[in-house]
Design an enzyme around this catalytic site. Structure first.
Site, PDB file in Angstrom:
ATOM      1  N   LYS A  66       0.864  -1.125  -0.049  1.00  0.00           N
ATOM      2  CA  LYS A  66      -0.075   0.119   0.026  1.00  0.00           C
ATOM      3  C   LYS A  66       0.689   1.226  -0.067  1.00  0.00           C
ATOM      4  CE  LYS A  66      -1.981   1.566   4.024  1.00  0.00           C
ATOM      5  NZ  LYS A  66      -1.495   3.263   4.098  1.00  0.00           N
ATOM      6  N   ASN A  67       2.028   1.145   0.968  1.00  0.00           N
ATOM      7  CA  ASN A  67       2.607   2.468   1.117  1.00  0.00           C
ATOM      8  C   ASN A  67       3.687   2.712  -0.240  1.00  0.00           C
ATOM      9  OD1 ASN A  67       1.322   2.925   3.506  1.00  0.00           O
ATOM     10  ND2 ASN A  67       3.174   2.474   4.559  1.00  0.00           N
TER      11      ASN A  67
ATOM     12  N   ASP B 283       4.334   0.608  12.194  1.00  0.00           N
ATOM     13  CA  ASP B 283       3.034  -0.108  11.625  1.00  0.00           C
ATOM     14  C   ASP B 283       2.903  -1.662  12.185  1.00  0.00           C
ATOM     15  OD1 ASP B 283       2.403   2.205  10.443  1.00  0.00           O
ATOM     16  OD2 ASP B 283       2.999   1.536   8.188  1.00  0.00           O
TER      17      ASP B 283
ATOM     18  N   ARG C 182      -8.549  -0.571   4.750  1.00  0.00           N
ATOM     19  CA  ARG C 182      -7.679   0.576   4.048  1.00  0.00           C
ATOM     20  C   ARG C 182      -6.296  -0.067   3.699  1.00  0.00           C
ATOM     21  NH1 ARG C 182      -5.915   4.468   7.790  1.00  0.00           N
ATOM     22  NH2 ARG C 182      -4.798   4.812   6.192  1.00  0.00           N
TER      23      ARG C 182
ATOM     24  N   ARG D  72      -0.938  15.551  12.642  1.00  0.00           N
ATOM     25  CA  ARG D  72      -0.108  14.791  11.321  1.00  0.00           C
ATOM     26  C   ARG D  72       0.311  16.000  10.661  1.00  0.00           C
ATOM     27  NH1 ARG D  72      -1.225   9.158   9.795  1.00  0.00           N
ATOM     28  NH2 ARG D  72       0.321   8.830   8.103  1.00  0.00           N
TER      29      ARG D  72
ATOM     30  N   CYS E 214      -5.258  13.098  12.839  1.00  0.00           N
ATOM     31  CA  CYS E 214      -5.731  11.971  12.120  1.00  0.00           C
ATOM     32  C   CYS E 214      -5.770  10.932  13.707  1.00  0.00           C
ATOM     33  CB  CYS E 214      -4.926  11.235  11.106  1.00  0.00           C
ATOM     34  SG  CYS E 214      -3.548  10.310  11.755  1.00  0.00           S
TER      35      CYS E 214
HETATM   36  C1  UD1 Z   1       4.299   6.853   6.303  1.00  0.00           C
HETATM   37  C2  UD1 Z   1       3.209   5.511   6.227  1.00  0.00           C
HETATM   38  C3  UD1 Z   1       2.703   5.043   7.431  1.00  0.00           C
HETATM   39  C4  UD1 Z   1       4.021   4.688   8.311  1.00  0.00           C
HETATM   40  C5  UD1 Z   1       4.776   5.910   8.521  1.00  0.00           C
HETATM   41  C6  UD1 Z   1       5.999   5.921   9.403  1.00  0.00           C
HETATM   42  C7  UD1 Z   1       2.519   5.906   3.868  1.00  0.00           C
HETATM   43  C8  UD1 Z   1       1.388   6.178   3.048  1.00  0.00           C
HETATM   44  N1  UD1 Z   1       2.293   5.905   5.361  1.00  0.00           N
HETATM   45  O1  UD1 Z   1       3.568   7.590   6.761  1.00  0.00           O
HETATM   46  O2  UD1 Z   1       2.041   3.790   7.233  1.00  0.00           O
HETATM   47  O3  UD1 Z   1       3.335   4.474   9.736  1.00  0.00           O
HETATM   48  O4  UD1 Z   1       5.260   6.313   7.354  1.00  0.00           O
HETATM   49  O5  UD1 Z   1       6.571   4.845   9.011  1.00  0.00           O
HETATM   50  O6  UD1 Z   1       3.622   5.532   3.470  1.00  0.00           O
HETATM   51  N2  UD1 Z   1       6.275  14.382  10.779  1.00  0.00           N
HETATM   52  C9  UD1 Z   1       6.369  15.767  11.024  1.00  0.00           C
HETATM   53  N3  UD1 Z   1       6.356  16.716   9.983  1.00  0.00           N
HETATM   54  C10 UD1 Z   1       5.990  16.468   8.856  1.00  0.00           C
HETATM   55  C11 UD1 Z   1       5.895  14.884   8.432  1.00  0.00           C
HETATM   56  C12 UD1 Z   1       5.986  14.049   9.490  1.00  0.00           C
HETATM   57  O7  UD1 Z   1       6.723  16.418  12.190  1.00  0.00           O
HETATM   58  O8  UD1 Z   1       6.014  17.286   8.027  1.00  0.00           O
HETATM   59  C13 UD1 Z   1       6.300  13.554  11.649  1.00  0.00           C
HETATM   60  C14 UD1 Z   1       5.193  12.851  12.214  1.00  0.00           C
HETATM   61  O9  UD1 Z   1       3.970  13.429  12.779  1.00  0.00           O
HETATM   62  C15 UD1 Z   1       5.559  11.441  12.883  1.00  0.00           C
HETATM   63  C16 UD1 Z   1       6.845  11.316  12.063  1.00  0.00           C
HETATM   64  O10 UD1 Z   1       7.469  12.555  11.475  1.00  0.00           O
HETATM   65  O11 UD1 Z   1       5.638  11.678  14.151  1.00  0.00           O
HETATM   66  C17 UD1 Z   1       6.760  10.155  10.908  1.00  0.00           C
HETATM   67  O12 UD1 Z   1       5.948  10.514   9.780  1.00  0.00           O
HETATM   68  P1  UD1 Z   1       6.280  10.152   8.292  1.00  0.00           P
HETATM   69  O13 UD1 Z   1       7.484   9.436   8.055  1.00  0.00           O
HETATM   70  O14 UD1 Z   1       6.055  11.296   7.670  1.00  0.00           O
HETATM   71  O15 UD1 Z   1       4.914   9.278   8.265  1.00  0.00           O
HETATM   72  P2  UD1 Z   1       3.929   9.282   6.947  1.00  0.00           P
HETATM   73  O16 UD1 Z   1       4.851   9.544   5.604  1.00  0.00           O
HETATM   74  O17 UD1 Z   1       2.815  10.161   7.063  1.00  0.00           O
END
Ligand code: UD1
Length: 421
Positions: A22-23, A306, A398, A121, A116
């Site tokens: 999915k990711n 995850d 999902r 997020r 979320c």
């Molecule tokens: C992706 C995965 C999700 C997984 C996560 C961590 C997808 C679609 N989803 O989510 O399943 O759980 O990686 O492996 O690929 N953060 C910030 N600022 C930002 C972006 C992120 O502070 O602009 C923080 C988030 O709040 C979180 C951490 O960074 O605490 C990790 O988030 P991130 O690696 O960005 O996860 P996703 O890409 O949303």
């Protein structure tokens, strides 16, 4: 509203084929917006998040056709560059379309994904990367508007945290920017390598994906490609946790065991044995797991956040005390309250969960609050005595394709029913 009716405990046996990740498929669908020729993605899972991504492409005017696990994407004309708010709300990771829309159309408009079920997020790192590449970014009343009428320009970007989504957005935006982008402290997840693999197959020039520093030499335009999505390591980890919780022996087909290393190490510590060659991996779990000293969720190659909920669910039945530390997302222990109702013994203090293994869980009526927490509850239900009614199946849909059918084929009793009352 649908629910899973699970009768346990079960002993699983046989083979299960793991679907595409999915990711990976979500950023690959976003990447198709950059391509001037048709693309074909195979091994695409049939999931509600993928349906949402296809709805976003449709809203943008980028036609996609799906036949079984194959999605064919025609080139986008780049005229509509706004994602409707309803689709942003339906899937928080819709933010992944930002970099590609901006790079191709010179502007992008979408609404903030907001909080979320996993807690806040933020998208600050995504926006920081867009700004670094020369875009102007305006945030107003929950709307984000990015503009780069003269095109994006390669830059040095240092991420404050190796965010998966921000790394992907930066790669998507930089692939066709003018000049060189050096992305430091990049996420190293296999899905990043997959995205770079697809972009390179379309003519991009990206080196170092899978490492902390990624170098992108911008190219003028991308063509199209035919590409197979990597297997889903989290779906695989969930089946491994299900086998571990139920003292079972099963074989996963079409996995990349190297992507699962931190999960295998933890389950090995709990007494599971692994064998296999190539893309086949077998697990043999002991009748009762040993405790897991400590699981700390970390960016890849650390233990994936995850996989925390499914593995934590398995550890509720282990001999002794297991410790979990959730370092990536706040509010990722929502399944714990439901596990307590099944007889588990768990204390949560902030990011730490202390699990005292019990001898048995019993079936109960429980509610999934998020995707992976729901998977954790399903793992517990397979091992619990009696019937569990797991509500909130839409969360599981999902990220897991027909999981009830796959579990039944392995010998479990799981039925999807429209909920009574
Ligand atoms: C992706 C995965 C999700 C997984 C996560 C961590 C997808 C679609 N989803 O989510 O399943 O759980 O990686 O492996 O690929 N953060 C910030 N600022 C930002 C972006 C992120 O502070 O602009 C923080 C988030 O709040 C979180 C951490 O960074 O605490 C990790 O988030 P991130 O690696 O960005 O996860 P996703 O890409 O949303």
């Amino acid at each position: 509203m649908e629910a899973f009716y699970v009768v346990g405990p079960c002993r699983l046996s046989g083979n299960v084929r793991i679907h595409g990740a999915k990711n990976s498929v979500l950023p690959l669908l976003a990447a198709s917006l950059l391509c001037r020729e048709s693309c074909e993605l195979t091994n695409c899972p049939d999931l509600s998040d993928v349906h949402t991504a296809l709805a976003i492409l449709q809203a943008l005017g980028a036609p996609a056709q799906r036949e079984k696990d194959r999605i064919v994407l025609s080139p986008w004309d780049g005229t509509v560059c706004e994602i409707p708010e309803e689709l942003m709300r339906r899937m928080r990771s819709s933010i992944i379309f930002l970099g590609a829309i901006l790079a191709r159309a010179g502007e992008a408009a979408l609404s903030l994904p907001g909080g979320c079920e996993l807690g806040p997020r933020p998208v600050d790192l995504h926006l920081q990367a867009m700004r670094a590449l020369g875009a102007t970014v305006r945030e107003d009343h929950g709307k984000i508007r990015c503009e780069a009428p003269g095109g994006l320009k390669g830059a040095q970007i240092v991420l404050a945290f190796p965010s998966v989504g921000a790394t992907e957005n930066a790669l998507l935006a930089a692939a066709t920017a003018s000049g060189t982008t050096v992305l430091e402290n990049a996420a190293r997840e296999p899905e990043i390598e997959d995205l770079a693999g697809f972009l390179n197959a379309c003519g991009a020039c990206i080196r170092g994906a899978g490492e902390s520093t990624i170098v992108v030499e911008g190219v003028k335009r991308l063509s199209g490609a035919s590409y197979r999505v990597i297997p889903d390591r989290i779906e695989a980890a969930t089946y491994l946790a299900a086998a571990a919780a139920t003292g079972s022996a099963i074989t996963l087909v079409d996995v990349i065991p190297r992507h699962l290393r931190p999960v295998l190490a933890v389950l090995q510590e709990a007494g599971c044995r692994f064998s296999g060659r190539g893309r086949v991996l077998s697990i043999e779990a002991p009748a009762r797991l040993s405790r897991i000293h400590s699981v700390r969720t970390m960016p890849y190659p650390g233990f994936p956040t995850d996989a925390q909920a499914p593995v934590l669910a398995a550890s509720t039945l282990a001999r002794g005390t297991s410790i979990f530390v959730e370092n990536i997302f706040e509010e990722r222990y929502k399944h714990v309250g439901e596990l307590l109702r099944m007889g588990a013994s768990i204390r949560v203090d902030g990011r730490v969960a202390v699990v005292e293994g019990v001898e048995r869980l019993s079936g109960a009526r429980v509610q999934a609050a998020d995707l992976r927490g729901g998977a954790g509850l399903l793992v517990a239900a397979l091992a619990a005595q009696g019937e569990t009614v797991l509500e909130g199946v839409c969360h599981l849909d999902r990220g897991y394709e027909h999981i009830e059918d796959a579990l039944c084929a392995l010998g479990a009793q799981v039925k999807r029913r429209v909920m009574e009352g």
